[in-house]
Design a protein around this motif. Structure first.
Motif, PDB file in Angstrom:
ATOM      1  N   GLY A 286      -0.797  -5.604  -6.444  1.00 12.26           N
ATOM      2  CA  GLY A 286      -1.539  -5.087  -5.305  1.00 12.26           C
ATOM      3  C   GLY A 286      -0.656  -4.368  -4.310  1.00 12.26           C
ATOM      4  O   GLY A 286       0.578  -4.389  -4.414  1.00 12.26           O
ATOM      5  N   PRO A 287      -1.263  -3.724  -3.323  1.00 11.87           N
ATOM      6  CA  PRO A 287      -0.497  -2.960  -2.334  1.00 11.87           C
ATOM      7  C   PRO A 287       0.554  -3.800  -1.604  1.00 11.87           C
ATOM      8  O   PRO A 287       1.677  -3.335  -1.394  1.00 11.87           O
ATOM      9  CB  PRO A 287      -1.583  -2.459  -1.362  1.00 11.87           C
ATOM     10  CG  PRO A 287      -2.835  -2.447  -2.174  1.00 11.87           C
ATOM     11  CD  PRO A 287      -2.712  -3.590  -3.122  1.00 11.87           C
ATOM     12  N   ARG A 290       3.492  -4.375  -3.885  1.00 13.37           N
ATOM     13  CA  ARG A 290       4.247  -3.151  -4.138  1.00 13.37           C
ATOM     14  C   ARG A 290       5.038  -2.724  -2.902  1.00 13.37           C
ATOM     15  O   ARG A 290       6.141  -2.170  -3.026  1.00 13.37           O
ATOM     16  CB  ARG A 290       3.297  -2.044  -4.602  1.00 13.37           C
ATOM     17  CG  ARG A 290       2.580  -2.421  -5.903  1.00 13.37           C
ATOM     18  CD  ARG A 290       1.698  -1.307  -6.430  1.00 13.37           C
ATOM     19  NE  ARG A 290       2.514  -0.275  -7.067  1.00 13.37           N
ATOM     20  CZ  ARG A 290       2.459   1.013  -6.756  1.00 13.37           C
ATOM     21  NH1 ARG A 290       1.628   1.436  -5.797  1.00 13.37           N
ATOM     22  NH2 ARG A 290       3.208   1.891  -7.385  1.00 13.37           N
ATOM     23  N   ASP A 315       3.453   8.300  -4.321  1.00 11.93           N
ATOM     24  CA  ASP A 315       2.558   7.349  -4.971  1.00 11.93           C
ATOM     25  C   ASP A 315       1.118   7.546  -4.498  1.00 11.93           C
ATOM     26  O   ASP A 315       0.861   7.955  -3.357  1.00 11.93           O
ATOM     27  CB  ASP A 315       3.017   5.921  -4.650  1.00 11.93           C
ATOM     28  CG  ASP A 315       2.402   4.890  -5.568  1.00 11.93           C
ATOM     29  OD1 ASP A 315       2.988   4.627  -6.626  1.00 11.93           O
ATOM     30  OD2 ASP A 315       1.330   4.351  -5.199  1.00 11.93           O
ATOM     31  N   ASP A 316       0.180   7.276  -5.400  1.00 11.18           N
ATOM     32  CA  ASP A 316      -1.237   7.402  -5.051  1.00 11.18           C
ATOM     33  C   ASP A 316      -1.652   6.418  -3.963  1.00 11.18           C
ATOM     34  O   ASP A 316      -2.614   6.663  -3.236  1.00 11.18           O
ATOM     35  CB  ASP A 316      -2.100   7.172  -6.303  1.00 11.18           C
ATOM     36  CG  ASP A 316      -1.930   8.284  -7.322  1.00 11.18           C
ATOM     37  OD1 ASP A 316      -1.508   9.385  -6.919  1.00 11.18           O
ATOM     38  OD2 ASP A 316      -2.201   8.034  -8.516  1.00 11.18           O
ATOM     39  N   ASP A 317      -0.935   5.289  -3.904  1.00 12.99           N
ATOM     40  CA  ASP A 317      -1.240   4.297  -2.867  1.00 12.99           C
ATOM     41  C   ASP A 317      -0.579   4.763  -1.570  1.00 12.99           C
ATOM     42  O   ASP A 317       0.651   4.744  -1.444  1.00 12.99           O
ATOM     43  CB  ASP A 317      -0.712   2.928  -3.308  1.00 12.99           C
ATOM     44  CG  ASP A 317      -1.192   1.795  -2.411  1.00 12.99           C
ATOM     45  OD1 ASP A 317      -1.241   2.000  -1.181  1.00 12.99           O
ATOM     46  OD2 ASP A 317      -1.520   0.711  -2.935  1.00 12.99           O
ATOM     47  N   ARG A 318      -1.383   5.201  -0.612  1.00 13.08           N
ATOM     48  CA  ARG A 318      -0.854   5.817   0.595  1.00 13.08           C
ATOM     49  C   ARG A 318       0.114   4.922   1.366  1.00 13.08           C
ATOM     50  O   ARG A 318       1.187   5.384   1.766  1.00 13.08           O
ATOM     51  CB  ARG A 318      -2.024   6.237   1.498  1.00 13.08           C
ATOM     52  CG  ARG A 318      -1.609   7.015   2.747  1.00 13.08           C
ATOM     53  CD  ARG A 318      -0.991   8.327   2.386  1.00 13.08           C
ATOM     54  NE  ARG A 318      -0.681   9.110   3.596  1.00 13.08           N
ATOM     55  CZ  ARG A 318       0.179  10.112   3.620  1.00 13.08           C
ATOM     56  NH1 ARG A 318       0.799  10.482   2.502  1.00 13.08           N
ATOM     57  NH2 ARG A 318       0.392  10.787   4.737  1.00 13.08           N
ATOM     58  N   VAL A 320       2.057   2.531   0.294  1.00 11.94           N
ATOM     59  CA  VAL A 320       3.299   2.449  -0.473  1.00 11.94           C
ATOM     60  C   VAL A 320       4.084   3.753  -0.340  1.00 11.94           C
ATOM     61  O   VAL A 320       5.307   3.754  -0.150  1.00 11.94           O
ATOM     62  CB  VAL A 320       2.996   2.146  -1.959  1.00 11.94           C
ATOM     63  CG1 VAL A 320       4.278   2.237  -2.793  1.00 11.94           C
ATOM     64  CG2 VAL A 320       2.370   0.764  -2.101  1.00 11.94           C
TER      65      VAL A 320
END
Length: 343
Positions: A286-287, A290, A315-318, A320
């Motif tokens: 999870g975020p 990470r 990364d696609d997870d903003r 991160v």
């Protein structure tokens, strides 16, 4: 049989037989032709009965009550004797331990003995403040053997007293390691935790070996504490547990700092980088996990993780990506500063 013959055959002295008679325990009930009292076979059997009860630890008064009680049950008596004997043995063991402790302290005179005994009473006090005072007593006043301190550490629940005891044990050097080793084998997780906390403050290869064994403990708090202690000693066997701590969260900052230090050990830099990246790409990460792993990457020495941080900046997870971008800039700036200093 007359008293002399009974004494020879039974092994009970004539004096004791007369004492039994005066107490009413065993009185000769027969009569000789001349009118002298003599012991009948039933009387002799009663003598052996009395002696048997004496061998179990009963007093003569208790034996008399037992013989007079028509509702006497042997099982109840035996259970009571077991309890009393256990209590007596415990007192004897405590006395033996106390004597051994005094002997190990090497007292030169009776005042030295008195000081050691006073310290032992202090460590056993129901008052936490008194126990702490005893643990912090100057070593030159009355040195307490390290094994006594180790036993006290393993049983101490008060955190302040426990800290004082660990300090006193560390002051004694590595002598308390053997006592703490027994605690690691306890079925009580609390005892094992206390042992690991104390071992972490002791020097030497044996303490390190025991801490390494604690990495396999089923209790998470124990193997995490062992990993932190081993990481601080530069032991790379702690790396998998430290990586797991970053993933799981408890003490992740401290674990990341130790991983950064261990990454300076030869090939371990690449191995630790690989382990952190593997967790970053693990399914279900999870975020929050990470982000912790990204922060741990920034602890690695030099520019070892710079390329990874740059990739994570996209990364696609903003969240991160933002953290990775900021950390990449910090690593670049630190590398530039070091390069200028070297130039």
């Amino acid at each position: 049989m007359l008293i002399g013959e009974v004494a020879r055959r039974s092994g009970v002295s004539a004096r004791m037989l007369r004492h039994y008679d005066s107490l009413g325990l065993v009185r000769p009930t027969g009569r000789t032709v001349g009118g002298y009292r003599e012991y009948t076979p039933q009387d002799v059997r009663r003598i052996f009965y009395v002696e048997g009860l004496r061998s179990l630890g009963l007093s003569l008064r208790e034996i008399a009550r037992t013989l007079e009680d028509p509702g006497f049950t042997p099982s109840a008596l035996v259970r009571d004797l077991i309890r009393r004997t256990g209590e007596r043995l415990e007192r004897e063991r405590e006395l033996l331990d106390r004597l051994r402790t005094v002997d190990a302290a090497g007292p030169a005179a009776w005042p030295d003995v008195a000081r050691v005994v006073e310290l032992l009473h202090g460590l056993a006090s129901p008052s936490a403040a008194r126990r702490q005072q005893a643990a912090l007593a100057p070593a030159e006043a009355a040195p307490v053997p390290a094994d006594v301190l180790a036993r006290a550490v393993l049983t101490e629940a008060d955190p302040n007293v426990a800290g004082a005891l660990r300090w006193a044990l560390a002051r004694a050097g590595g002598d308390g390691v053997a006592g703490l080793a027994a605690g690691l084998g306890s079925g009580d997780a609390q005892v094992r935790r206390r042992a690991v906390l104390a071992l972490a403050e002791l020097p030497g290869d044996e303490a390190t070996r025991l801490l390494a064994g604690a990495l396999d403990d089923e209790d998470a708090a124990i193997h995490r504490q062992a990993a932190l202690a081993l990481g601080a000693r530069g032991v790379t066997a702690a790396v998998p547990t430290l990586v797991g701590m970053v993933v799981e969260g408890p003490n992740d900052v401290e674990a990341a700092e130790l991983l950064g230090a261990l990454a300076r050990e030869g090939e371990w830099g690449g191995r630790i980088l690989g382990a952190l990246v593997a967790e970053l790409t693990a399914p279900g990460a999870g975020p929050a996990v990470r982000i912790r792993l990204t922060q741990a990457l920034a602890e690695l020495p030099g520019t070892l993780a710079l390329d990874t941080l740059r990739r994570l900046a996209g990364d696609d997870d903003r969240p991160v990506a933002l953290v990775a971008g900021a950390l990449a800039q910090m690593v670049e700036a630190a590398a530039g500063t070091q390069g200028q200093s070297a130039g």
